[in-house]
Design a protein around this motif. Structure first.
Motif, PDB file in Angstrom:
ATOM      1  N   SER A 108     -30.410 -27.107  -9.811  1.00  0.00           N
ATOM      2  CA  SER A 108     -29.466 -28.066  -9.235  1.00  0.00           C
ATOM      3  C   SER A 108     -28.898 -27.585  -7.898  1.00  0.00           C
ATOM      4  N   LYS A 109     -28.784 -26.273  -7.720  1.00  0.00           N
ATOM      5  CA  LYS A 109     -28.241 -25.726  -6.468  1.00  0.00           C
ATOM      6  C   LYS A 109     -29.192 -25.937  -5.301  1.00  0.00           C
ATOM      7  N   ASN A 110     -30.478 -25.941  -5.569  1.00  0.00           N
ATOM      8  CA  ASN A 110     -31.470 -25.965  -4.488  1.00  0.00           C
ATOM      9  C   ASN A 110     -32.291 -27.248  -4.441  1.00  0.00           C
ATOM     10  N   ARG A 111     -32.011 -28.178  -5.350  1.00  0.00           N
ATOM     11  CA  ARG A 111     -32.856 -29.373  -5.423  1.00  0.00           C
ATOM     12  C   ARG A 111     -32.786 -30.207  -4.137  1.00  0.00           C
ATOM     13  N   GLU A 112     -31.606 -30.432  -3.629  1.00  0.00           N
ATOM     14  CA  GLU A 112     -31.473 -31.253  -2.426  1.00  0.00           C
ATOM     15  C   GLU A 112     -32.248 -30.639  -1.263  1.00  0.00           C
ATOM     16  N   GLN A 113     -32.135 -29.321  -1.107  1.00  0.00           N
ATOM     17  CA  GLN A 113     -32.868 -28.647  -0.036  1.00  0.00           C
ATOM     18  C   GLN A 113     -34.374 -28.729  -0.268  1.00  0.00           C
ATOM     19  N   ALA A 114     -34.796 -28.579  -1.528  1.00  0.00           N
ATOM     20  CA  ALA A 114     -36.224 -28.673  -1.848  1.00  0.00           C
ATOM     21  C   ALA A 114     -36.776 -30.049  -1.508  1.00  0.00           C
ATOM     22  N   GLU A 115     -36.035 -31.074  -1.843  1.00  0.00           N
ATOM     23  CA  GLU A 115     -36.490 -32.438  -1.570  1.00  0.00           C
ATOM     24  C   GLU A 115     -36.495 -32.723  -0.069  1.00  0.00           C
ATOM     25  N   HIS A 116     -35.640 -32.028   0.669  1.00  0.00           N
ATOM     26  CA  HIS A 116     -35.631 -32.167   2.129  1.00  0.00           C
ATOM     27  C   HIS A 116     -36.839 -31.463   2.755  1.00  0.00           C
ATOM     28  N   LEU A 117     -37.200 -30.309   2.203  1.00  0.00           N
ATOM     29  CA  LEU A 117     -38.264 -29.492   2.787  1.00  0.00           C
ATOM     30  C   LEU A 117     -39.659 -29.974   2.411  1.00  0.00           C
ATOM     31  N   PHE A 118     -39.813 -30.435   1.168  1.00  0.00           N
ATOM     32  CA  PHE A 118     -41.148 -30.684   0.637  1.00  0.00           C
ATOM     33  C   PHE A 118     -41.399 -32.175   0.440  1.00  0.00           C
ATOM     34  N   ASP A 119     -42.541 -32.617   0.890  1.00  0.00           N
ATOM     35  CA  ASP A 119     -42.926 -34.023   0.822  1.00  0.00           C
ATOM     36  C   ASP A 119     -43.093 -34.453  -0.645  1.00  0.00           C
ATOM     37  N   LYS A 120     -42.277 -35.410  -1.071  1.00  0.00           N
ATOM     38  CA  LYS A 120     -42.316 -35.846  -2.468  1.00  0.00           C
ATOM     39  C   LYS A 120     -43.581 -36.638  -2.803  1.00  0.00           C
ATOM     40  N   GLU A 121     -44.323 -37.039  -1.773  1.00  0.00           N
ATOM     41  CA  GLU A 121     -45.614 -37.677  -2.034  1.00  0.00           C
ATOM     42  C   GLU A 121     -46.699 -36.644  -2.330  1.00  0.00           C
ATOM     43  N   SER A 122     -46.467 -35.403  -1.863  1.00  0.00           N
ATOM     44  CA  SER A 122     -47.449 -34.336  -2.080  1.00  0.00           C
ATOM     45  C   SER A 122     -47.144 -33.520  -3.330  1.00  0.00           C
ATOM     46  N   TYR A 123     -45.858 -33.394  -3.666  1.00  0.00           N
ATOM     47  CA  TYR A 123     -45.450 -32.554  -4.792  1.00  0.00           C
ATOM     48  C   TYR A 123     -44.454 -33.306  -5.677  1.00  0.00           C
ATOM     49  N   GLU A 124     -44.584 -33.091  -6.971  1.00  0.00           N
ATOM     50  CA  GLU A 124     -43.538 -33.546  -7.884  1.00  0.00           C
ATOM     51  C   GLU A 124     -42.469 -32.459  -7.930  1.00  0.00           C
ATOM     52  N   ILE A 125     -41.217 -32.846  -7.731  1.00  0.00           N
ATOM     53  CA  ILE A 125     -40.122 -31.882  -7.672  1.00  0.00           C
ATOM     54  C   ILE A 125     -39.150 -32.178  -8.808  1.00  0.00           C
ATOM     55  N   TYR A 126     -38.875 -31.162  -9.629  1.00  0.00           N
ATOM     56  CA  TYR A 126     -37.963 -31.317 -10.758  1.00  0.00           C
ATOM     57  C   TYR A 126     -37.006 -30.130 -10.805  1.00  0.00           C
ATOM     58  N   SER A 127     -35.804 -30.388 -11.307  1.00  0.00           N
ATOM     59  CA  SER A 127     -34.877 -29.282 -11.562  1.00  0.00           C
ATOM     60  C   SER A 127     -35.055 -28.834 -13.009  1.00  0.00           C
ATOM     61  N   LEU A 128     -34.947 -27.538 -13.216  1.00  0.00           N
ATOM     62  CA  LEU A 128     -35.122 -26.981 -14.555  1.00  0.00           C
ATOM     63  C   LEU A 128     -34.045 -27.471 -15.517  1.00  0.00           C
ATOM     64  N   GLU A 129     -32.840 -27.689 -15.011  1.00  0.00           N
ATOM     65  CA  GLU A 129     -31.767 -28.191 -15.875  1.00  0.00           C
ATOM     66  C   GLU A 129     -32.131 -29.554 -16.461  1.00  0.00           C
ATOM     67  N   ASP A 130     -32.710 -30.425 -15.623  1.00  0.00           N
ATOM     68  CA  ASP A 130     -33.094 -31.758 -16.105  1.00  0.00           C
ATOM     69  C   ASP A 130     -34.201 -31.669 -17.152  1.00  0.00           C
ATOM     70  N   ILE A 131     -35.156 -30.779 -16.926  1.00  0.00           N
ATOM     71  CA  ILE A 131     -36.253 -30.627 -17.889  1.00  0.00           C
ATOM     72  C   ILE A 131     -35.720 -30.173 -19.237  1.00  0.00           C
ATOM     73  N   LEU A 132     -34.827 -29.187 -19.227  1.00  0.00           N
ATOM     74  CA  LEU A 132     -34.276 -28.674 -20.487  1.00  0.00           C
ATOM     75  C   LEU A 132     -33.418 -29.716 -21.197  1.00  0.00           C
ATOM     76  N   GLU A 133     -32.826 -30.612 -20.428  1.00  0.00           N
ATOM     77  CA  GLU A 133     -31.953 -31.621 -21.026  1.00  0.00           C
ATOM     78  C   GLU A 133     -32.745 -32.732 -21.710  1.00  0.00           C
ATOM     79  N   ILE A 134     -33.913 -33.077 -21.142  1.00  0.00           N
ATOM     80  CA  ILE A 134     -34.622 -34.253 -21.658  1.00  0.00           C
ATOM     81  C   ILE A 134     -35.885 -33.913 -22.442  1.00  0.00           C
ATOM     82  N   ASN A 135     -36.460 -32.737 -22.214  1.00  0.00           N
ATOM     83  CA  ASN A 135     -37.773 -32.484 -22.800  1.00  0.00           C
ATOM     84  C   ASN A 135     -37.691 -31.782 -24.142  1.00  0.00           C
ATOM     85  N   LYS A 136     -38.601 -32.138 -25.020  1.00  0.00           N
ATOM     86  CA  LYS A 136     -38.660 -31.536 -26.345  1.00  0.00           C
ATOM     87  C   LYS A 136     -39.863 -30.603 -26.435  1.00  0.00           C
TER      88      LYS A 136
END
Length: 510
Positions: A108-136
């Motif tokens: 969550s601390k670096n997600r905004e910067q990651a999405e600014h730096l990396f093209d979301k059409e080229s890479y899927e970008i996820y925060s680990l906190e979100d994955i742990l919250e929703i994934n089983k």
């Protein structure tokens, strides 16, 4: 049964000491059982995103959360590669151009910067906190991936400086880490009761010894944030409060403590062993450590990333070393062959004669990721073995034997240097400088005595202006300490830059 995958260490420790702290940082801690659970949940998520032996990139600072993510990538049958958040965008893009991941994980601390730096059409970008919250956790999918796993599968890729300006990705397998860590921990008696004070970033191979010694032995790893190494009181408080017993640090980090008089503020008296590597340890600074912690064992470690952390070690005597004394790099670890070759590929055995340090054994990396040409240049057939295939790594480091059989490091045979714990190709800096508009030629030297990077260049840019440009394209540890603009570059009769003239100009010994 022989260990095939590093996850077996995590799972064994989670069974034996489930509630014990595995990793901790200033923001929290995680038990072995919880680390296993979180890594499996992240692994289940990644199974739907990557195939076996594919990369997962991480854009975040080292933390307990990062550990869950890295091991999650391994559960999914992939490998992890950490991106240094301090790198300029162009450097990050160069690394990603080599790695070609489909997914970048952050927090969550670096997600905004990651999405600014990396093209979301080229890479899927996820925060680990979100994955742990929703994934089983999906045990069946992970079971399938695990059954397909081989011990020669890649575990991680760490990027080092490259002579063409493009970083080199060193790919290391499970088998190499398993072989080295078991021998490393046995050699130095690292055990479950130890607390490892982690200094190195997770994209730097010194951290491999902390991470996997913790998983293998059940020892706790206290993660020391990068910024603590610019604040000696904060650092010494952390070491004391967390009861660190083993420090596996880069020489530059140790020098920071002694130069900034950290011991004058507080001494972490529970430290029983200090293992250092990355550069030649200045005896003056070492003696300050030994005065503050006289009962600790001190070990000089040697080895480049390409041979999985270290290949030789030297346990220091309980005596005071002279200020001009050279500390040996010692003898090979068990199950590693370290030897010297001359320019004719003949083995050197006699003391005092210099040759290139070469290494063979299970410890060798798989090679440079997506770079067969560079791999084949330094990972070659052993010229001493004409009967069977035997792969060796040419370190490019020069060494010689002492009369007692110990090896001594004596420099480089090429334009690579060790600075601030990093191996840097001077050609890499030159290539980046020459990519700047208005720059014609560039030559970078390293003053070993003063530990300074010196840049000479020709072109229309002023040094202050060029320095600002270089901050945009070079990592902090590759920025020259001094920039000198020349009217023309001195050349040899063969049309090459005459580095010796520039060395003489700066008072550097050849």
């Amino acid at each position: 049964m022989k260990t095939k995958n590093v996850l077996e260490w995590l799972e064994e420790s989670a069974k034996r000491v489930p509630d014990k702290v595995s990793f901790a940082d200033p923001d929290g801690e995680i038990s072995f059982a919880q680390l296993e659970k979180d890594a499996q949940r992240i692994g289940s998520f990644l199974c739907g995103k990557i195939n076996r032996n594919e990369p997962v990139s991480f854009y975040l600072e080292k933390s307990t959360l990062a550990m869950s993510g890295m091991l999650g990538a391994v559960y999914a049958g992939g490998f992890y590669s950490l991106l240094d958040t301090r790198l300029p965008e162009s450097r990050l893009q160069s690394i990603l151009g080599v790695l070609r991941p489909c997914i970048i994980l952050t927090d969550s601390k670096n997600r905004e910067q990651a999405e600014h730096l990396f093209d979301k059409e080229s890479y899927e970008i996820y925060s680990l906190e979100d994955i742990l919250e929703i994934n089983k956790y999906d045990p069946q999918e992970l079971k399938i991936r695990r059954e397909e796993a081989l011990d020669c599968d890649p575990l991680y890729v760490n990027f080092t400086s490259g002579s063409t300006g493009i970083p080199k990705g060193v790919a290391v397998s499970h088998r190499s880490v398993i072989d080295f860590i078991e021998i490393f921990d046995r050699t130095f008696g690292i055990k479950e009761t130890d607390i490892l004070g982690n200094q190195a970033p997770f994209d730097f191979d010194v951290s491999v010894k902390d991470i996997f010694s913790g998983l293998y032995t059940g020892a706790s790893v206290q993660i020391i944030p990068r910024e603590y190494f610019s604040n000696p009181t904060l650092l010494m408080d952390y070491l004391c409060d967390r009861n660190a017993t083993v420090l596996i640090w880069a020489v530059s980090a140790m020098c920071f403590v002694s130069i900034m008089n950290g011991f004058g503020y507080k001494v972490p008296e529970k430290v029983r062993m200090v293992l250092f590597s990355g550069e030649v340890m200045p005896v003056k600074q070492l003696n300050k450590w030994r005065k503050a912690l006289p009962n600790a064992i001190y070990v000089n470690l040697y080895g480049p990333t390409e041979i999985t952390c270290n290949c030789t070690y030297y346990v220091l005597d309980n005596r005071e070393y002279a200020a001009d004394e050279i500390i040996p790099i010692g003898r090979p670890f068990d199950n590693e062959k370290v030897f010297l070759l001359n320019e004719e590929n003949e083995q050197i055995l006699e003391p005092g004669k210099q040759g290139e340090i070469c290494v063979s054994g299970t410890c060798l990396a798989l090679g440079y990721y997506r770079d067969k040409e560079k791999t084949d240049t330094v990972f070659t057939q052993n010229p001493l073995n004409t009967c069977l295939p035997e792969r060796i790594y040419h370190t490019g480091d020069l060494g010689q034997y002492m009369d007692n059989g110990n090896l001594v490091y004596s420099g480089r045979r090429d334009f690579q240097v060790k600075y601030l714990g990093h191996r840097i190709e001077l050609n890499d800096i030159e290539a980046q400088v020459q990519s700047v508009n208005g720059i014609e030629r560039a030559c970078c030297l390293f003053n070993q005595e003063k530990k300074r990077l010196l840049l000479f260049y020709t072109g229309g840019r002023e040094s202050r202006e060029l320095a600002e440009e270089l901050r945009k394209i070079l990592p902090p540890y590759m920025l020259p300490n001094k920039l000198t603009k020349l009217d023309e570059m001195p050349m040899t009769k063969n049309g090459k830059i005459d580095r010796n003239i520039l060395k003489q100009q700066e008072g550097i010994q050849k």
